[in-house]
Motif scaffolding. Structure first.
Motif, mmCIF file in Angstrom:
data_model
loop_
_atom_site.group_PDB
_atom_site.id
_atom_site.type_symbol
_atom_site.label_atom_id
_atom_site.label_comp_id
_atom_site.label_asym_id
_atom_site.label_seq_id
_atom_site.Cartn_x
_atom_site.Cartn_y
_atom_site.Cartn_z
ATOM 1 N N PRO A 573 0.807 -1.225 0.000
ATOM 2 C CA PRO A 573 0.000 0.000 0.000
ATOM 3 C C PRO A 573 0.837 1.272 0.000
ATOM 4 O O PRO A 573 1.853 1.378 0.690
ATOM 5 C CB PRO A 573 -0.823 -0.127 1.284
ATOM 6 C CG PRO A 573 -0.959 -1.606 1.489
ATOM 7 C CD PRO A 573 0.341 -2.182 1.024
ATOM 8 N N ALA A 574 0.379 2.238 -0.768
ATOM 9 C CA ALA A 574 1.047 3.542 -0.892
ATOM 10 C C ALA A 574 0.536 4.442 0.231
ATOM 11 O O ALA A 574 -0.393 5.229 0.040
ATOM 12 C CB ALA A 574 0.771 4.150 -2.255
ATOM 13 N N PHE A 575 1.145 4.315 1.411
ATOM 14 C CA PHE A 575 0.690 5.077 2.570
ATOM 15 C C PHE A 575 0.663 6.574 2.252
ATOM 16 O O PHE A 575 1.618 7.129 1.719
ATOM 17 C CB PHE A 575 1.595 4.826 3.772
ATOM 18 C CG PHE A 575 1.480 3.435 4.328
ATOM 19 C CD1 PHE A 575 0.260 2.944 4.759
ATOM 20 C CD2 PHE A 575 2.587 2.617 4.425
ATOM 21 C CE1 PHE A 575 0.153 1.665 5.280
ATOM 22 C CE2 PHE A 575 2.492 1.340 4.942
ATOM 23 C CZ PHE A 575 1.265 0.857 5.367
ATOM 24 N N GLY A 576 -0.448 7.204 2.609
ATOM 25 C CA GLY A 576 -0.608 8.633 2.400
ATOM 26 C C GLY A 576 -1.316 9.006 1.121
ATOM 27 O O GLY A 576 -1.746 10.162 0.962
ATOM 28 N N ALA A 577 -1.465 8.058 0.185
ATOM 29 C CA ALA A 577 -2.189 8.368 -1.047
ATOM 30 C C ALA A 577 -3.633 8.743 -0.718
ATOM 31 O O ALA A 577 -4.269 8.138 0.145
ATOM 32 C CB ALA A 577 -2.155 7.174 -1.996
ATOM 33 N N VAL A 578 -4.155 9.752 -1.414
ATOM 34 C CA VAL A 578 -5.511 10.248 -1.183
ATOM 35 C C VAL A 578 -6.349 9.974 -2.421
ATOM 36 O O VAL A 578 -5.902 10.186 -3.551
ATOM 37 C CB VAL A 578 -5.502 11.762 -0.879
ATOM 38 C CG1 VAL A 578 -6.926 12.291 -0.713
ATOM 39 C CG2 VAL A 578 -4.692 12.052 0.375
ATOM 40 N N ALA A 579 -7.577 9.502 -2.188
ATOM 41 C CA ALA A 579 -8.528 9.286 -3.278
ATOM 42 C C ALA A 579 -9.775 10.120 -3.013
ATOM 43 O O ALA A 579 -10.350 10.057 -1.920
ATOM 44 C CB ALA A 579 -8.888 7.814 -3.400
ATOM 45 N N THR A 580 -10.188 10.894 -4.014
ATOM 46 C CA THR A 580 -11.422 11.670 -3.938
ATOM 47 C C THR A 580 -12.371 11.144 -4.999
ATOM 48 O O THR A 580 -12.072 11.184 -6.194
ATOM 49 C CB THR A 580 -11.146 13.164 -4.166
ATOM 50 O OG1 THR A 580 -10.175 13.628 -3.216
ATOM 51 C CG2 THR A 580 -12.418 13.976 -4.004
ATOM 52 N N ALA A 581 -13.524 10.627 -4.545
ATOM 53 C CA ALA A 581 -14.496 10.023 -5.455
ATOM 54 C C ALA A 581 -15.656 10.986 -5.668
ATOM 55 O O ALA A 581 -16.261 11.476 -4.707
ATOM 56 C CB ALA A 581 -15.002 8.703 -4.878
ATOM 57 N N HIS A 582 -15.962 11.252 -6.930
ATOM 58 C CA HIS A 582 -17.083 12.109 -7.301
ATOM 59 C C HIS A 582 -18.207 11.207 -7.818
ATOM 60 O O HIS A 582 -18.068 10.566 -8.867
ATOM 61 C CB HIS A 582 -16.655 13.117 -8.365
ATOM 62 C CG HIS A 582 -15.529 14.002 -7.928
ATOM 63 N ND1 HIS A 582 -15.704 15.093 -7.106
ATOM 64 C CD2 HIS A 582 -14.183 13.938 -8.181
ATOM 65 C CE1 HIS A 582 -14.542 15.675 -6.879
ATOM 66 N NE2 HIS A 582 -13.599 14.993 -7.515
ATOM 67 N N LEU A 583 -19.316 11.158 -7.076
ATOM 68 C CA LEU A 583 -20.401 10.251 -7.404
ATOM 69 C C LEU A 583 -21.389 10.904 -8.365
ATOM 70 O O LEU A 583 -21.519 12.134 -8.412
ATOM 71 C CB LEU A 583 -21.118 9.820 -6.132
ATOM 72 C CG LEU A 583 -20.236 9.231 -5.013
ATOM 73 C CD1 LEU A 583 -21.109 8.617 -3.928
ATOM 74 C CD2 LEU A 583 -19.259 8.208 -5.549
ATOM 75 N N PRO A 584 -22.113 10.110 -9.150
ATOM 76 C CA PRO A 584 -23.055 10.669 -10.126
ATOM 77 C C PRO A 584 -24.134 11.545 -9.509
ATOM 78 O O PRO A 584 -24.667 12.437 -10.185
ATOM 79 C CB PRO A 584 -23.669 9.411 -10.771
ATOM 80 C CG PRO A 584 -22.653 8.345 -10.580
ATOM 81 C CD PRO A 584 -21.992 8.643 -9.264
ATOM 82 N N ASP A 585 -24.479 11.327 -8.226
ATOM 83 C CA ASP A 585 -25.531 12.131 -7.599
ATOM 84 C C ASP A 585 -24.999 13.415 -6.980
ATOM 85 O O ASP A 585 -25.717 14.123 -6.273
ATOM 86 C CB ASP A 585 -26.287 11.312 -6.553
ATOM 87 C CG ASP A 585 -25.395 10.800 -5.430
ATOM 88 O OD1 ASP A 585 -24.222 11.228 -5.349
ATOM 89 O OD2 ASP A 585 -25.866 9.967 -4.634
ATOM 90 N N GLY A 586 -23.714 13.743 -7.208
ATOM 91 C CA GLY A 586 -23.143 14.996 -6.736
ATOM 92 C C GLY A 586 -22.372 14.904 -5.444
ATOM 93 O O GLY A 586 -21.707 15.872 -5.044
#
Length: 655
Positions: A573-586
């Motif tokens: 695992p890439a410690f510290g990696a950030v993921a931001t998910a944009h969902l279809p409902d906003g």
């Protein structure tokens, strides 16, 4: 079906949440509101857990305190209050975080085992080389990481009474050794050291932003003290204040330098000697967290200190050079100093990160002591204002909404943990509480002592007795907080059958069985510890991400994505990696690969986001942010469907 929270709730800003608190009549001096039994039952209907006891290997011998220095015998239970920890991770390499590493005070062992209720892939065993303590100390926490960067799971164990040890997985013929006591080569973090450290917490994070995971060591008691030597005649010293103690063990940062795999693996970490000033380093630290709070590609630190102010650091580091700048909140006319970030005088004991107000930035849940009719401080829920650029100028863009949102008061708090256990897209929160079980209530004496003369508290002889049989917050249940449609949290542990009288310390979460919902484990001090399998009756959809780096020799320029879980040796695992998910409902959901934030519990190093009733064929845009092994900031945008995915990072594009 219970009420669901409308989509607009996820975009609620802190000002609206503050207004919500005013409408509910909440605050430090207000009467806590109630909630109807019907509402509680509706909230509880979304959850179901089955409890399993975490395994032992060595039979119990009846110990419930450590042997201590003669000057500390009358407070032996007080100085034997920590050391229980639990971590969920993939140690055997089957792609699931279905293994546990547990430090067990009752036997002095560090145990590696399959999580209860999962297939018997290997026999539970104790790590060797624990006898180096010679009975004068105890393991306090266990971290799982790839310390030599060969793609396989290693362990780090910290102690009261010794410097940390690394346990590096042996590899022969390209295959890791079968899990057993001899599967690891042990080495000291500081080769040849005979120092006595009293490490209460530790975590993995890329602190100098060079793409490699470093170690943050949070120490508690004064180094070189003979606390656990029953034959010592050397004097011992305790904290020099109940509200501003600065004579604790020194906090330290160790930067990754190099590693080698194979049958004789090794790893080298070098201390960044000037990472903290003297005052910053000498708080009595019980918990630490690392997360990229302002999304600049560098993890910021939250250091939770007992007996004094917590410290929040904005990270200005560069590869090989640690630069951490403390940030402080802004006080207004109605805010007491202890409700200003970085100015408090409370007893910080746990920390975790999650986005509560839906603005795409991490908020922070911190445990203190909030025991009713005793030392009634409060817990913090630091909610971001959204002005994250202020961190670079030393201003912490957070306000405490713990009271407003219902998590300000429980009891003597330790570990905290956010998690979406019903996959509805809204975070629940768990808290470990309690100090010591017994039959004689010592709170009156302790509370009187805590408001006494600060000039005396460093002297053990003036402390009130706290020995086996004495009780301090020993029978309060651990809260399980769930949000209602208004956004307020309610503790429904009793409705879920979780309201035991455990004295708890660390919390770990992870999708142990790979079914898409979060399971969890909790470690208890001087008692049985537990694993809770999530059997939610109707969980929503989820997005699960294994964000990993391939070993150097297998790295490729393109990012590779596939469904499912990693294979043996594919990466770590890439410690510290950030993921931001944009969902279809906003809605916007955010998560990160965590390297052990908290007191002594460590969540599994994957990212889990609940999606609610999103259709299974929905397309989700996911923005990734990470540092490559050269320290360069990288970005990647992926389009994914719900479910589990393995993402092997490539070069990405410049951040």
């Amino acid at each position: 079906m219970s009420e669901t929270i409308p989509p607009e709730h996820y975009r609620t800003n802190p000002a609206r949440l503050t207004a919500l608190g005013a409408l509910l009549g909440l605050g430090a001096l207000s009467t806590m509101p109630g909630v109807s039994d019907t509402t509680r039952d509706d909230l509880a209907a979304r959850f179901q857990f089955e409890r399993f006891e975490l395994p032992l290997v060595t039979p119990l011998d009846g110990r419930d305190v450590h042997e201590v220095h003669p000057d500390l015998r009358h407070i032996s239970a007080w100085v034997s209050a920590v050391g229980s920890s639990v971590t969920l991770a993939d140690i055997d390499g089957d792609g699931l975080s279905n293994d546990v590493c547990v430090s067990e005070p009752r036997t002095g062992a560090v145990i590696v085992a399959p999580a209860p209720g999962t297939p018997d892939r290997f026999e539970a065993f104790e790590l060797p080389d624990q006898d180096h303590l010679d009975g004068r100390g105890a393991a306090t926490t266990c971290l799982v990481g790839d310390f030599n960067e060969d793609g396989h799971a290693d362990l780090a164990v910290a102690y009261f009474g010794h410097t940390p040890l690394l346990f590096l997985r042996k590899v022969q013929g390209g295959r890791p050794a079968e899990l057993a006591p001899d599967a690891f080569a042990s080495q000291q973090l500081i080769p040849g050291s005979e120092a006595r450290w009293y490490t209460a917490t530790a975590l993995l994070a890329d602190i100098d932003a060079d793409g490699h995971a470093d170690l943050l060591i949070g120490n508690y008691f004064i180094e070189e003290s003979n606390l656990y030597d029953p034959s010592s005649s050397n004097p011992v010293e305790l904290q020099d204040s109940f509200s501003h103690a600065l004579n604790g063990g020194r906090n330290r940062v160790f930067l990754w330098s190099e590693g080698r795999g194979g049958a004789s693996p090794g790893a080298t970490f070098v201390e960044a000697e000037h990472a903290f000033t003297e005052d910053e380093a000498r708080g009595w630290t019980l918990a630490a967290g690392a997360a990229d709070l302002d999304k600049d590609g560098k993890v910021d630190l939250y250091i939770a200190n007992d007996y004094g102010p917590d410290t929040v650091f904005h990270n200005d580091s560069e590869p090989g050079r640690v630069s951490l700048t403390p940030v402080f909140g802004r006080r207004d006319a109605v805010t007491p100093p202890s409700k200003v970030m970085g100015r408090d005088s409370f007893k910080g004991m746990g920390v975790d990160f999650g986005d509560v107000n839906g603005d795409g930035y991490f908020d922070i849940f911190v445990s203190n002591i909030a025991a009713e009719w005793a030392l009634q401080e409060s817990h913090y829920l630091w909610v971001s204002t959204g002005d994250m650029a202020d961190m670079a100028s030393g201003l912490a863009p957070y306000e405490d909404l713990g009271e407003d949102l219902g998590v300000g008061h429980s009891d003597w708090g330790w570990g905290t943990r956010f998690g979406d256990f019903d996959n509805d897209g809204v975070l629940e929160a768990i808290q470990a509480t309690g100090f010591r079980q017994g039959s004689i209530n010592k709170w009156p004496e302790l509370a009187e002592f805590a408001i006494g003369n600060d000039l005396l508290v460093h002297r053990p002889e003036v402390w009130p007795r706290v020995i086996p049989g004495d009780e301090i917050s020993g029978h309060e249940p651990n809260p399980f907080y769930v949000r209602d449609a208004s956004g307020r949290y309610w503790d429904i542990a009793d409705e879920l059958g979780l309201a035991g009288d455990d004295v708890s310390r660390g919390i770990a979460t992870g999708d142990v069985d790979g079914d898409g919902d979060l399971d969890w484990a909790i470690s208890n001090q001087w008692d049985r510890s537990w694993f809770f399998r999530n059997d939610a009756p109707d969980p929503g959809g989820y997005l699960g991400l294994h964000i990993i780096r391939a070993p150097t020799e297998r790295a490729r320029p393109e990012t590779r994505v596939r469904g499912g879980h990693p294979s043996v040796g594919e990466g770590w695992p890439a410690f510290g990696a950030v993921a931001t998910a944009h969902l279809p409902d906003g809605r916007t959901l955010v998560g990160h690969i965590d390297g052990g934030s908290g007191h002594t519990g460590a969540r599994s190093p994957e990212l889990h986001l609940g999606l609610g009733e999103l259709p299974a064929d929905s397309e989700i845009e996911v923005e990734l942010l990470w540092r490559d092994r050269g320290g360069a900031l990288r970005e990647e945008t992926l389009t994914l469907h719900p479910g589990w995915h393995t993402v092997v990072l490539g070069a990405g594009r410049a951040g």
